[in-house]
Design a protein around this motif. Sequence first.
Motif, mmCIF file in Angstrom:
data_model
loop_
_atom_site.group_PDB
_atom_site.id
_atom_site.type_symbol
_atom_site.label_atom_id
_atom_site.label_comp_id
_atom_site.label_asym_id
_atom_site.label_seq_id
_atom_site.Cartn_x
_atom_site.Cartn_y
_atom_site.Cartn_z
ATOM 1 N N GLU A 58 0.889 -1.006 -0.085
ATOM 2 C CA GLU A 58 0.138 0.054 -0.040
ATOM 3 C C GLU A 58 0.986 1.284 0.080
ATOM 4 O O GLU A 58 1.728 1.434 1.001
ATOM 5 C CB GLU A 58 -0.742 0.066 1.153
ATOM 6 C CG GLU A 58 -2.190 0.847 1.262
ATOM 7 C CD GLU A 58 -1.786 2.455 1.320
ATOM 8 O OE1 GLU A 58 -2.334 3.260 0.685
ATOM 9 O OE2 GLU A 58 -0.743 2.530 2.435
ATOM 10 N N SER A 61 1.142 4.012 3.376
ATOM 11 C CA SER A 61 1.735 3.262 4.731
ATOM 12 C C SER A 61 2.997 2.427 4.431
ATOM 13 O O SER A 61 3.564 2.342 5.362
ATOM 14 C CB SER A 61 0.636 2.736 5.303
ATOM 15 O OG SER A 61 0.321 1.369 4.465
ATOM 16 N N LEU A 63 2.832 -0.724 4.271
ATOM 17 C CA LEU A 63 2.399 -1.912 4.825
ATOM 18 C C LEU A 63 1.751 -2.526 3.724
ATOM 19 O O LEU A 63 1.637 -2.455 2.759
ATOM 20 C CB LEU A 63 1.114 -1.542 5.951
ATOM 21 C CG LEU A 63 1.599 -0.894 7.186
ATOM 22 C CD1 LEU A 63 0.419 -0.564 7.888
ATOM 23 C CD2 LEU A 63 2.412 -2.026 7.924
ATOM 24 N N ARG A 65 -0.825 -4.647 1.928
ATOM 25 C CA ARG A 65 -2.316 -4.762 1.558
ATOM 26 C C ARG A 65 -2.947 -5.902 1.887
ATOM 27 O O ARG A 65 -2.216 -7.024 1.822
ATOM 28 C CB ARG A 65 -2.366 -4.646 0.016
ATOM 29 C CG ARG A 65 -2.371 -3.277 -0.609
ATOM 30 C CD ARG A 65 -2.179 -3.218 -2.189
ATOM 31 N NE ARG A 65 -2.469 -2.055 -2.661
ATOM 32 C CZ ARG A 65 -2.003 -1.575 -4.120
ATOM 33 N NH1 ARG A 65 -1.291 -2.718 -4.719
ATOM 34 N NH2 ARG A 65 -1.891 -0.552 -4.490
ATOM 35 N N HIS A 80 -6.554 0.089 -0.660
ATOM 36 C CA HIS A 80 -6.107 0.488 0.373
ATOM 37 C C HIS A 80 -6.276 0.035 1.726
ATOM 38 O O HIS A 80 -5.852 0.632 2.834
ATOM 39 C CB HIS A 80 -6.540 2.157 0.407
ATOM 40 C CG HIS A 80 -5.951 2.727 -0.835
ATOM 41 N ND1 HIS A 80 -4.675 3.281 -0.991
ATOM 42 C CD2 HIS A 80 -6.420 3.114 -1.860
ATOM 43 C CE1 HIS A 80 -4.463 3.948 -2.166
ATOM 44 N NE2 HIS A 80 -5.517 3.956 -2.733
ATOM 45 N N VAL A 82 -5.097 -2.180 4.603
ATOM 46 C CA VAL A 82 -3.887 -2.681 5.097
ATOM 47 C C VAL A 82 -4.122 -3.813 6.143
ATOM 48 O O VAL A 82 -5.215 -3.655 6.822
ATOM 49 C CB VAL A 82 -2.955 -1.788 5.392
ATOM 50 C CG1 VAL A 82 -2.460 -1.058 4.147
ATOM 51 C CG2 VAL A 82 -3.292 -0.936 6.750
ATOM 52 N N SER A 87 0.915 -7.627 7.480
ATOM 53 C CA SER A 87 2.066 -6.608 7.587
ATOM 54 C C SER A 87 3.100 -7.154 8.548
ATOM 55 O O SER A 87 4.388 -7.012 8.254
ATOM 56 C CB SER A 87 1.508 -5.483 8.020
ATOM 57 O OG SER A 87 0.697 -4.731 7.117
ATOM 58 N N GLY A 135 -4.763 2.454 4.926
ATOM 59 C CA GLY A 135 -3.621 2.850 4.580
ATOM 60 C C GLY A 135 -3.427 4.195 4.256
ATOM 61 O O GLY A 135 -2.306 4.765 4.323
ATOM 62 N N ASN A 136 -4.555 4.996 4.174
ATOM 63 C CA ASN A 136 -4.428 6.424 3.906
ATOM 64 C C ASN A 136 -4.347 7.115 5.145
ATOM 65 O O ASN A 136 -3.807 8.267 5.342
ATOM 66 C CB ASN A 136 -5.391 6.869 3.003
ATOM 67 C CG ASN A 136 -5.178 6.518 1.402
ATOM 68 O OD1 ASN A 136 -4.115 6.616 1.059
ATOM 69 N ND2 ASN A 136 -6.244 6.061 0.858
#
Length: 457
Positions: A58, A61, A63, A65, A80, A82, A87, A135-136
């Motif tokens: 992603e 981040s 991280l 997805r 987006h 995660v 992760s 993730g945003n």
Amino acid sequence: MIRLSILFSVITLFGCGKQESKSKEVAVEKTSGKQLTDDKLLDVVEKQTFAYFWNYAEPNSGLARERFHPDGNYPENDAHIVTTGGSGFGLMALVSGMSRGYVTKEKGVERLNKIADFLAKADRFHGAWPHWMDGNTGKVKPFGMKDNGGDLVETSFLVAGMITVREYLKTGSEKEKAVAKKYDELWKGVEWSWFTNNKNVLYWHWSPTYDWQMNFPLQGYNECLITYVMAASSPTHTIDAKVYHEGWARSGGIVSSKTKYNFPLILKHNGAEEFGGPLFWTHYSYLGLDPNQLSDKYANYWDLNSNQVKIDYQYCIENPKKFKGYGADYWGLTASYSRNPDGSVGYDAHMPSNDKGVISPTAAISSIVYTPKESMAVIRNLYENHKKETWGEAGFYDAVSLQNNWTAKRYLAIDQGPEVVMIENYRSGLLWKLFMNAPEVKQGLVKLGFKSEKYGY
């Protein structure tokens, strides 16, 4: 409770999206007419699968997805999401990639720093991260209506990766030491003891709006052993050993006397006591936790895991449902994408007691530490004989059914991650060495009554 990481999500949905933008920072393998040696083939698979966590992470981040659809067709904004546990596997994969030179250590450390900074600002609940995050923004993305808070099992997978990163970087440059310190502080913020709910067992979830209503005590045996190891290892919010023995081990009730194909199951597999559970149970807890010569009063963990894999293998050889292709070079049942009877794509926990004719490449590949010859046979068969339908930009696709002439041309972090990590552990033992030599891990294992002859405790 069996962890079915996407069972409650709407995976059958297809959205419309643009073709995924592909940054070829890690060059993917080019087709060659030559047959590869086992070592070269493993390197090709490890490197291409590593791309999931590098090329296709992603972007905001860094991280992993939850899923990657190469065709770009996601449910709305799904690209987006995660995954916390995936992760954690990805952190170990990044260490593997740096050690192999798939990316430079400098670039790897930059990515790790970015991830640490994101996680420090993301939603946490008594120190635990949620199952999914945006993730945003770092805000919780509910996995289900009541699953909108801390997920202790996912957090334990993430924390195992953090400790591995810390151990890898802690003696490096000043920048590397600074990143190691960030991960050290992050994992020490998890309030493991809170998740006992004042009982002698750990609970999977806590929500600020639904409190303990999810009500999933972690009782063995399934994929959650690492959660107790991490909780016992914490220097800040530890648990008493009796939480493990009375909760996870059910005051000794975890032990099984059953056998299958002359292989003892050793422990009672929740909901799968005849054959054992899906093979991810032999992977997730053991990406850092080395089962070699590891035992406590309930089990020898090498025997436990290798027996479960051998039972799965033998079942596929026997092939009681006569599914096409099953055999010595086409086996491996675990949770993954699946094909529903109506032909739609779903998610299922495949295992001998729930066999849908779908093989998940991660099952055999991530079991290579237990069954190297048998796992290599699957890798070679898929790569040499079924490459066109099973191989893509992030390694082998998530699931395949020769029976139905079907492949899920998609990827999941929780399946790709164990492939990278277990291939690396098979090749070098790197992640096992880093994790098992962490001082807190040693203390935690000893506290719970574990012995590791390999690591001297």
